[in-house]
Every structure is written in structure tokens, then in C-alpha cells.
Design a protein around this motif. Structure first.
Motif, PDB file in Angstrom:
ATOM      1  N   GLN A   1       0.828  -1.204   0.000  1.00  0.00           N
ATOM      2  CA  GLN A   1       0.000   0.000   0.000  1.00  0.00           C
ATOM      3  C   GLN A   1       0.867   1.261   0.000  1.00  0.00           C
ATOM      4  O   GLN A   1       0.605   2.202  -0.735  1.00  0.00           O
ATOM      5  N   LEU A   2       1.921   1.248   0.811  1.00  0.00           N
ATOM      6  CA  LEU A   2       2.823   2.396   0.874  1.00  0.00           C
ATOM      7  C   LEU A   2       3.537   2.604  -0.459  1.00  0.00           C
ATOM      8  O   LEU A   2       3.681   3.736  -0.924  1.00  0.00           O
ATOM      9  N   THR A   3       3.965   1.513  -1.083  1.00  0.00           N
ATOM     10  CA  THR A   3       4.636   1.610  -2.386  1.00  0.00           C
ATOM     11  C   THR A   3       3.691   2.190  -3.427  1.00  0.00           C
ATOM     12  O   THR A   3       4.066   3.077  -4.210  1.00  0.00           O
ATOM     13  N   GLN A   4       2.468   1.705  -3.423  1.00  0.00           N
ATOM     14  CA  GLN A   4       1.461   2.194  -4.373  1.00  0.00           C
ATOM     15  C   GLN A   4       1.186   3.687  -4.143  1.00  0.00           C
ATOM     16  O   GLN A   4       1.127   4.474  -5.093  1.00  0.00           O
ATOM     17  N   ASP A   5       1.053   4.084  -2.890  1.00  0.00           N
ATOM     18  CA  ASP A   5       0.796   5.489  -2.568  1.00  0.00           C
ATOM     19  C   ASP A   5       2.005   6.373  -2.874  1.00  0.00           C
ATOM     20  O   ASP A   5       1.851   7.546  -3.217  1.00  0.00           O
ATOM     21  N   MET A   6       3.198   5.792  -2.766  1.00  0.00           N
ATOM     22  CA  MET A   6       4.406   6.532  -3.093  1.00  0.00           C
ATOM     23  C   MET A   6       4.426   6.863  -4.588  1.00  0.00           C
ATOM     24  O   MET A   6       4.720   7.999  -4.977  1.00  0.00           O
ATOM     25  N   VAL A   7       4.063   5.888  -5.409  1.00  0.00           N
ATOM     26  CA  VAL A   7       4.006   6.112  -6.860  1.00  0.00           C
ATOM     27  C   VAL A   7       2.953   7.165  -7.192  1.00  0.00           C
ATOM     28  O   VAL A   7       3.193   8.075  -7.999  1.00  0.00           O
ATOM     29  N   THR A   8       1.810   7.075  -6.537  1.00  0.00           N
ATOM     30  CA  THR A   8       0.736   8.047  -6.761  1.00  0.00           C
ATOM     31  C   THR A   8       1.190   9.459  -6.395  1.00  0.00           C
ATOM     32  O   THR A   8       0.939  10.410  -7.131  1.00  0.00           O
ATOM     33  N   ALA A   9       1.877   9.589  -5.251  1.00  0.00           N
ATOM     34  CA  ALA A   9       2.359  10.899  -4.820  1.00  0.00           C
ATOM     35  C   ALA A   9       3.420  11.431  -5.780  1.00  0.00           C
ATOM     36  O   ALA A   9       3.475  12.635  -6.046  1.00  0.00           O
ATOM     37  N   MET A  10       4.257  10.542  -6.309  1.00  0.00           N
ATOM     38  CA  MET A  10       5.266  10.971  -7.284  1.00  0.00           C
ATOM     39  C   MET A  10       4.609  11.512  -8.546  1.00  0.00           C
ATOM     40  O   MET A  10       5.001  12.561  -9.061  1.00  0.00           O
ATOM     41  N   LYS A  11       3.613  10.779  -9.032  1.00  0.00           N
ATOM     42  CA  LYS A  11       2.923  11.197 -10.253  1.00  0.00           C
ATOM     43  C   LYS A  11       2.202  12.524 -10.047  1.00  0.00           C
ATOM     44  O   LYS A  11       2.124  13.348 -10.952  1.00  0.00           O
ATOM     45  N   ALA A  12       1.667  12.721  -8.840  1.00  0.00           N
ATOM     46  CA  ALA A  12       0.936  13.951  -8.534  1.00  0.00           C
ATOM     47  C   ALA A  12       1.884  15.094  -8.154  1.00  0.00           C
ATOM     48  O   ALA A  12       1.437  16.227  -7.950  1.00  0.00           O
ATOM     49  N   LYS A  13       3.184  14.784  -8.061  1.00  0.00           N
ATOM     50  CA  LYS A  13       4.204  15.761  -7.655  1.00  0.00           C
ATOM     51  C   LYS A  13       3.888  16.375  -6.281  1.00  0.00           C
ATOM     52  O   LYS A  13       4.087  17.556  -6.046  1.00  0.00           O
ATOM     53  N   ASP A  14       3.371  15.532  -5.385  1.00  0.00           N
ATOM     54  CA  ASP A  14       3.033  15.933  -4.022  1.00  0.00           C
ATOM     55  C   ASP A  14       4.223  15.593  -3.116  1.00  0.00           C
ATOM     56  O   ASP A  14       4.297  14.511  -2.539  1.00  0.00           O
ATOM     57  N   LYS A  15       5.161  16.523  -3.012  1.00  0.00           N
ATOM     58  CA  LYS A  15       6.413  16.262  -2.308  1.00  0.00           C
ATOM     59  C   LYS A  15       6.211  16.005  -0.820  1.00  0.00           C
ATOM     60  O   LYS A  15       6.912  15.176  -0.235  1.00  0.00           O
ATOM     61  N   GLU A  16       5.280  16.733  -0.196  1.00  0.00           N
ATOM     62  CA  GLU A  16       5.069  16.568   1.244  1.00  0.00           C
ATOM     63  C   GLU A  16       4.547  15.165   1.558  1.00  0.00           C
ATOM     64  O   GLU A  16       5.047  14.497   2.464  1.00  0.00           O
TER      65      GLU A  16
ATOM     66  N   LYS B   1       7.425   3.998   4.980  1.00  0.00           N
ATOM     67  CA  LYS B   1       7.911   2.775   4.335  1.00  0.00           C
ATOM     68  C   LYS B   1       9.259   2.376   4.915  1.00  0.00           C
ATOM     69  O   LYS B   1       9.510   1.190   5.174  1.00  0.00           O
ATOM     70  N   ALA B   2      10.129   3.345   5.131  1.00  0.00           N
ATOM     71  CA  ALA B   2      11.437   3.066   5.726  1.00  0.00           C
ATOM     72  C   ALA B   2      11.285   2.511   7.141  1.00  0.00           C
ATOM     73  O   ALA B   2      11.985   1.557   7.518  1.00  0.00           O
TER      74      ALA B   2
END
Length: 147
Positions: free
Chosen positions: A6-21, A30-31
Motif C-alpha cells: 500500500q505504501l509503495t502504491q501510494d508513493m508512486v501516486t504521490a510521485m505522479k501527482a508531484k506531491d512532495k510533502e 515505508k522506511a
């Protein structure tokens, strides 16, 4: 779906949305989950995952209180956003009423009569509310019920 997936999927989504925060918070979560998995030496159970999430939530909550008392509004806003992101992954939290009911049942079960019996009550309550309630709130509820 596991928490790591779930975290990996949300990380990709945030990257695509350019949501840095959000991306930053999801990476930290995730870490933390991965580090816990490495330190335990096996895949995490849902209880282990919830413990990690609760720990991360608690750290941010404490930081928020410190930033507010120091008047650091810039860090307050950032930490509030981090809390909102972490909350998405936590299980639904118990209400104060539900905690009170669990505490009352534990008091009846243990036969507790005074503050000296607080350890008995907490020993019964905490496994039931693990990850679903703030320990500080449970502690205050038990104190109020026993006094």
C-alpha cells in the motif's frame, strides 16, 4: 494488500501527482516499516505494522505539541499534514466512550478498587486497544475510573 504494498502504491501516486510533502511522509513510513521488518527478521504481522504506525503517529503528535509551544507555525502546519497522512494507514481509532466501556469491563474483571490496582487494569485493557487508541488517553481514563 500488505502495508508495504500500500505504501509503495501510494508513493508512486504521490510521485505522479508531484506531491512532495505526502511523498516524503510515505517514504518515511515505508522506511520505518522496512527497518522494523529487518530488525525482527521476518514479515510483519498486522499487529507489528500497527505498532510501527502508532509509534510514528505518536512521534509526530509529540513534535506537534513541542512546535506549538515554541510558536513554530511553519513546522506546526508541516507536522499536521504528516499526521493526516499517517492517520490514513492507522486502523480506526476507538472513541472515548468505547475506551470507557473497555476500562469498566476490565475493572470489573480484575476486581480493582483503587489506584494501586491500576497495573492490573492496564494489563487487561492495553492488549484490547493496541493500535486502536492512544495509550495516554487510556491511562487517563483508567485513572479517572479508579479515583
Amino acid at each position: 494488500m500488505s502495508l508495504l504494498e500500500q505504501l509503495t502504491q501510494d508513493m508512486v501516486t504521490a510521485m505522479k501527482a508531484k506531491d512532495k510533502e505526502t511523498l516524503s511522509v510515505v517514504r518515511m513510513l515505508k522506511a520505518a516499516v522496512t527497518n522494523e521488518q529487518i530488525s525482527l527478521g521476518h514479515d510483519l504481522t498486522s499487529d507489528d505494522e500497527n505498532a510501527v504506525l502508532s509509534r510514528e503517529y505518536k512521534q509526530r503528535k509529540e513534535s506537534l505539541a513541542e512546535f506549538e509551544s515554541a510558536g513554530r507555525t511553519d513546522l506546526v502546519e508541516k507536522t499536521q499534514h504528516e499526521l493526516a497522512v499517517v492517520e490514513k494507514y492507522l486502523p480506526e481509532q476507538l472513541t472515548a466512550e468505547e475506551i470507557t466501556q473497555i476500562v469498566q469491563a476490565a475493572i470489573e474483571q480484575s476486581g480493582a478498587e483503587s489506584m494501586r490496582d491500576m497495573g492490573k487494569v492496564m494489563g487487561i485493557v492495553m492488549p484490547q486497544v493496541k493500535g486502536k487508541a492512544d495509550g495516554k488517553l487510556v491511562n487517563e481514563t483508567v485513572k479517572a475510573a479508579l479515583s
